[in-house]
Enzyme design. Structure first.
Site, mmCIF file in Angstrom:
data_model
loop_
_atom_site.group_PDB
_atom_site.id
_atom_site.type_symbol
_atom_site.label_atom_id
_atom_site.label_comp_id
_atom_site.label_asym_id
_atom_site.label_seq_id
_atom_site.Cartn_x
_atom_site.Cartn_y
_atom_site.Cartn_z
ATOM 1 N N ASP A 129 47.583 42.516 43.004
ATOM 2 C CA ASP A 129 48.884 42.934 43.871
ATOM 3 C C ASP A 129 49.364 41.825 44.794
ATOM 4 O O ASP A 129 50.634 41.699 44.597
ATOM 5 C CB ASP A 129 48.364 43.751 44.993
ATOM 6 C CG ASP A 129 47.624 45.220 44.558
ATOM 7 O OD1 ASP A 129 48.416 45.771 43.590
ATOM 8 O OD2 ASP A 129 46.546 45.740 45.219
ATOM 9 N N LYS A 168 39.255 49.318 47.445
ATOM 10 C CA LYS A 168 39.655 48.028 47.299
ATOM 11 C C LYS A 168 38.858 47.061 47.762
ATOM 12 O O LYS A 168 38.801 45.872 47.370
ATOM 13 C CB LYS A 168 41.092 47.720 47.514
ATOM 14 C CG LYS A 168 42.293 48.461 46.721
ATOM 15 C CD LYS A 168 43.808 48.071 46.952
ATOM 16 C CE LYS A 168 44.638 48.600 46.115
ATOM 17 N NZ LYS A 168 46.048 48.106 46.296
#
Ligand code: ATR
Length: 286
Positions: free
Chosen positions: A109, A73
């Site tokens: 997210d 990420k």
């Protein structure tokens, strides 16, 4: 719900290491089938030393978009072309959109975390929020909550206090908020939870197979508190069960998981996916 892949099928997917336990293919492929989109979602196991080549491959193959999961990420950022401003502030990307060879990174997210709250009618603005943990998940949650004008306190165990302090400073600098950093001790928890409106667990404490663990003693929970556990396996963690028992509001990590998927789907396709179907597919796998 058989999906046939043809020469016209658009491909998207997820990269991670490991990736074989991901629930995203089930969630997205069910949504493609139901919406009638000729798309397919696959999982790609990409090791850290292959990340650069994998991203170049995504571009070369015209993969329409992909999710990015552990451990990529952060490291994916220098390999893509543009960043959505929240993803830039958070410093992590979980969704990439390929528009004509230009790869843009987003963090659904973080936006998914907020949408799951909004769905329950919870607006974090002006609320006292206690965040347990100071890792990658806490980072996304702290930034969006502070951007939403919540008053946040980041708590981490003694050995990781430095991370909590560093995160609080980074969030203050980027959002103009004034987050606190506190050691995760019972005495501190007891104190801060008296004045808290929302409690968020971003650690893995309580995750299967350690289902009888909770990051917070049940006696500190009370009605009027909203408890958000980002752990989704089990769906009802010990923290969530104890919160329900005292009449506190609860949000399960499953909602954040589904919302990050919904928002990624919308970014890739421009179509609103069937949220209930996506949630049902994830629940089937748990
Ligand atoms: P993620 O990206 O999922 O947030 P991470 O970056 O490894 O994962 O962060 C995990 C967080 O959970 C950290 O805050 C970690 O505390 P440390 O910074 O002290 O390592 C916290 N954590 C993990 N196990 C824990 C435990 N048993 N009790 C309390 N906190 C825990």
């Amino acid at each position: 719900m058989t999906q046939r892949i043809s020469g016209k099928t658009t491909i998207c997917g997820i990269i991670g290491d490991p990736v074989e336990h991901t629930m995203s293919p089930a969630m997205h492929n069910a949504a493609f089938a139901e919406t009638g989109l000729d798309w397919v979602y696959a999982a790609f196991h990409v090791k850290p030393d292959e990340l650069k080549a994998a991203i170049e491959g995504m571009r070369a193959l015209g993969i329409a978009g992909f999710n990015v999961t552990i451990p990529h990420k952060i490291h994916v950022i220098p390999l893509i072309d543009r960043l959505d401003p929240p993803a830039e502030k958070i410093g992590a990307v979980n969704t990439v959109v390929n528009r004509g060879g230009i790869l843009t990174g987003y963090n659904t997210d973080a936006s998914g975390f907020l949408r799951a709250m909004a769905e329950r009618g919870i607006d974090p603005a002006g609320k006292n929020v206690v965040i347990i943990g100071a890792g990658g998940a806490a980072r996304a949650v702290s930034f969006v909550l502070s951007e939403s004008r919540a008053n946040i306190t980041i708590m981490n165990r003694a050995s990781g206090m430095e991370r909590a302090v560093t995160l609080a400073e980074a969030v203050a600098k980027s959002t103009g908020g004034n987050p606190g950093a506190l050691e995760l001790s019972e005495a501190n928890l007891k104190q801060v939870l008296k004045k808290a409106d929302i409690l968020v667990n971003t650690t893995s404490v309580g995750m299967s197979p350690d289902c009888e663990q909770s990051p917070v003693p049940g006696e500190y929970l009370r009605p009027g508190l909203a408890v958000y556990d980002i752990v989704y396996n089990p769906v009802r963690t010990k923290l969530i069960r104890e919160a329900e028992a005292v009449g506190a509001g609860t949000i399960s990590g499953i909602d954040m998981l589904v919302w990050q998927g919904i928002l990624a789907f919308e970014l890739w396709t421009g179509v609103k996916p069937p949220a209930e179907t996506m949630k049902r597919e994830v629940m089937k796998l748990l």
